[in-house]
Design a protein around this motif. Structure first.
Motif, PDB file in Angstrom:
ATOM      1  N   LEU A 123      21.224 -10.479  32.038  1.00  0.00           N
ATOM      2  CA  LEU A 123      21.962 -10.820  32.861  1.00  0.00           C
ATOM      3  C   LEU A 123      21.906 -12.396  33.951  1.00  0.00           C
ATOM      4  O   LEU A 123      23.550 -13.051  33.472  1.00  0.00           O
ATOM      5  N   ASN A 124      21.189 -12.750  34.222  1.00  0.00           N
ATOM      6  CA  ASN A 124      21.153 -13.760  35.007  1.00  0.00           C
ATOM      7  C   ASN A 124      21.307 -15.326  33.858  1.00  0.00           C
ATOM      8  O   ASN A 124      21.750 -16.370  33.925  1.00  0.00           O
ATOM      9  N   ILE A 125      20.329 -15.104  32.879  1.00  0.00           N
ATOM     10  CA  ILE A 125      20.747 -15.580  31.607  1.00  0.00           C
ATOM     11  C   ILE A 125      21.742 -15.649  31.053  1.00  0.00           C
ATOM     12  O   ILE A 125      23.270 -17.041  30.658  1.00  0.00           O
ATOM     13  N   SER A 126      23.466 -14.334  31.300  1.00  0.00           N
ATOM     14  CA  SER A 126      24.430 -15.118  30.394  1.00  0.00           C
ATOM     15  C   SER A 126      24.975 -14.938  31.289  1.00  0.00           C
ATOM     16  O   SER A 126      26.215 -15.588  31.045  1.00  0.00           O
ATOM     17  N   ILE A 127      24.665 -15.090  33.341  1.00  0.00           N
ATOM     18  CA  ILE A 127      25.668 -15.221  33.813  1.00  0.00           C
ATOM     19  C   ILE A 127      25.650 -17.086  33.936  1.00  0.00           C
ATOM     20  O   ILE A 127      26.498 -17.928  33.838  1.00  0.00           O
ATOM     21  N   THR A 128      24.772 -17.631  33.573  1.00  0.00           N
ATOM     22  CA  THR A 128      24.639 -19.207  33.565  1.00  0.00           C
ATOM     23  C   THR A 128      24.927 -20.157  33.030  1.00  0.00           C
ATOM     24  O   THR A 128      25.378 -21.257  32.878  1.00  0.00           O
ATOM     25  N   HIS A 129      24.379 -19.321  31.427  1.00  0.00           N
ATOM     26  CA  HIS A 129      25.478 -20.127  30.306  1.00  0.00           C
ATOM     27  C   HIS A 129      26.399 -19.294  30.252  1.00  0.00           C
ATOM     28  O   HIS A 129      27.450 -19.905  28.775  1.00  0.00           O
ATOM     29  N   GLU A 130      27.710 -18.680  30.702  1.00  0.00           N
ATOM     30  CA  GLU A 130      28.712 -18.195  30.919  1.00  0.00           C
ATOM     31  C   GLU A 130      29.207 -17.789  29.334  1.00  0.00           C
ATOM     32  O   GLU A 130      29.816 -17.622  28.984  1.00  0.00           O
ATOM     33  N   LEU A 131      27.735 -16.504  29.145  1.00  0.00           N
ATOM     34  CA  LEU A 131      28.231 -15.579  27.593  1.00  0.00           C
ATOM     35  C   LEU A 131      28.944 -14.351  28.031  1.00  0.00           C
ATOM     36  O   LEU A 131      28.444 -13.056  28.548  1.00  0.00           O
ATOM     37  N   PHE A 132      30.190 -14.574  28.585  1.00  0.00           N
ATOM     38  CA  PHE A 132      31.254 -13.428  29.002  1.00  0.00           C
ATOM     39  C   PHE A 132      30.467 -12.312  28.093  1.00  0.00           C
ATOM     40  O   PHE A 132      30.903 -10.958  28.657  1.00  0.00           O
TER      41      PHE A 132
END
Length: 325
Positions: A123-132
């Protein structure tokens, strides 16, 4: 069955690092006759255009050549797997997928606390990279997980937190789609980089700029949306011959890209394009000192991000440099 031309094009699209990686990958993942597959790869790599007669002559007398079509299809697929493995280390989306798969395995083993830790990491990786879309996928797994672990006081707060993240992600996906649709709608005009002097074209470009999505930078609420916002306005102003406005917008876009260094590796082509455009516009609308600084900075990109620059981006850099030297 893959065509011979597909295989030839794929091999010739690979850089030297990818080719070296494939040979190592082949030694570990191809069972039996692995040397023949590497030799087939090397034979095709040396060709300037695909020549099957030459390939058959090179492998004449071997069992391998009797099923050349099967061998080419297998080589094509193993090349794609090799490239996937090689590039997965540089992709946030691939890292997230890997963590989700590992979380799935832990779930089947009822190791729910360990699964929860992996999901938070994903989740943290997805938030950082805006992988909505990935955020929504992870939230769905997390909600299912909450039903499997013992009740805790923080469950209510956790569900509320996830609900807010879900709504936020949906809003940002919708915002990005609006800008993508806008870009697609005006694709013909904004991809023609020639300066237009006709009243008809200028009126059309003014209509583009009057779109509600382009009236305020704050309307673009994601990294990708903002880049599309800046790109459209810069191109339209450039076509109108508005050099100063173009200069200011490109400068803002470059600042946006450089403000998110963690996103640059996966946005390298966009970064190089913006840097090349900034280099060109400083020559027209900037000061001599700005141009010298921009040129020096542009030349340093290759050394700084060498591992992330593909062939098309490298050619773009060379064209930009050649036009300025």
């Amino acid at each position: 069955m893959r065509t011979s031309n597909d295989l030839f094009q794929l091999i010739n699209s690979m850089n030297q690092t990818e080719k070296r990686y494939f040979k190592v990958y082949a030694s570990k993942h191809i069972i039996g006759e692995k040397n023949n597959y590497v030799k087939l790869f090397e034979a095709i790599e040396k060709q300037t255009e695909y020549d099957e007669a030459d390939i058959r002559k090179k492998f004449e007398g071997t069992k391998f050549i009797k099923q050349l079509s099967v061998a080419k299809n297998y080589l094509y697929n193993i090349l794609l797997k090799s490239l996937h493995t090689y590039h997965s280390n540089n992709s946030a989306a691939s890292k997230t997928d890997e963590l989700l798969h590992e979380a799935y395995i832990l779930d089947k083993k009822a190791l729910y606390n360990q699964e929860r830790k992996l999901l938070e990491k994903a989740l943290n990786i997805s938030i950082t990279h805006e992988l909505f879309p990935k955020i929504l996928e992870i939230l769905k797994v997390k909600i299912n997980l909450l039903g499997k672990i013992p009740y805790a006081k923080d469950h209510g707060r956790e569900i509320e937190r996830m609900k807010k993240m879900q709504l936020d992600s949906i809003e940002k996906i919708e915002n990005l789609w609006e800008y993508l649709n806008l870009k697609s709608k005006h694709k013909v005009l904004i991809t023609q980089h020639l300066v237009s002097r006709s009243r008809k074209d200028i009126n059309e470009m003014d209509i583009i700029l009057s779109d509600k999505l382009l009236t305020d930078e704050k309307k673009a609420i994601t990294f990708d949306s903002k880049n599309i916002f800046f790109n459209i306005i810069a191109v339209v102003n450039n076509k109108k011959g508005q050099w100063k406005k173009t200069y200011e917008i490109i400068k803002k876009q470059l600042a946006l890209l450089e403000s998110r260094p963690e996103l640059l590796p996966e946005n390298m082509e966009r970064y190089i394009n913006a840097s090349a455009n900034y280099l060109l516009i400083t020559k027209t609308a900037g000061t001599p000192d700005e141009f010298k600084t921009a040129l020096k900075k542009f030349k340093s990109i290759f050394d700084k991000y060498h591992g992330y620059i593909d062939e098309s981006s490298r050619l773009l850099m060379l064209r930009a440099l050649n036009s300025e030297l």
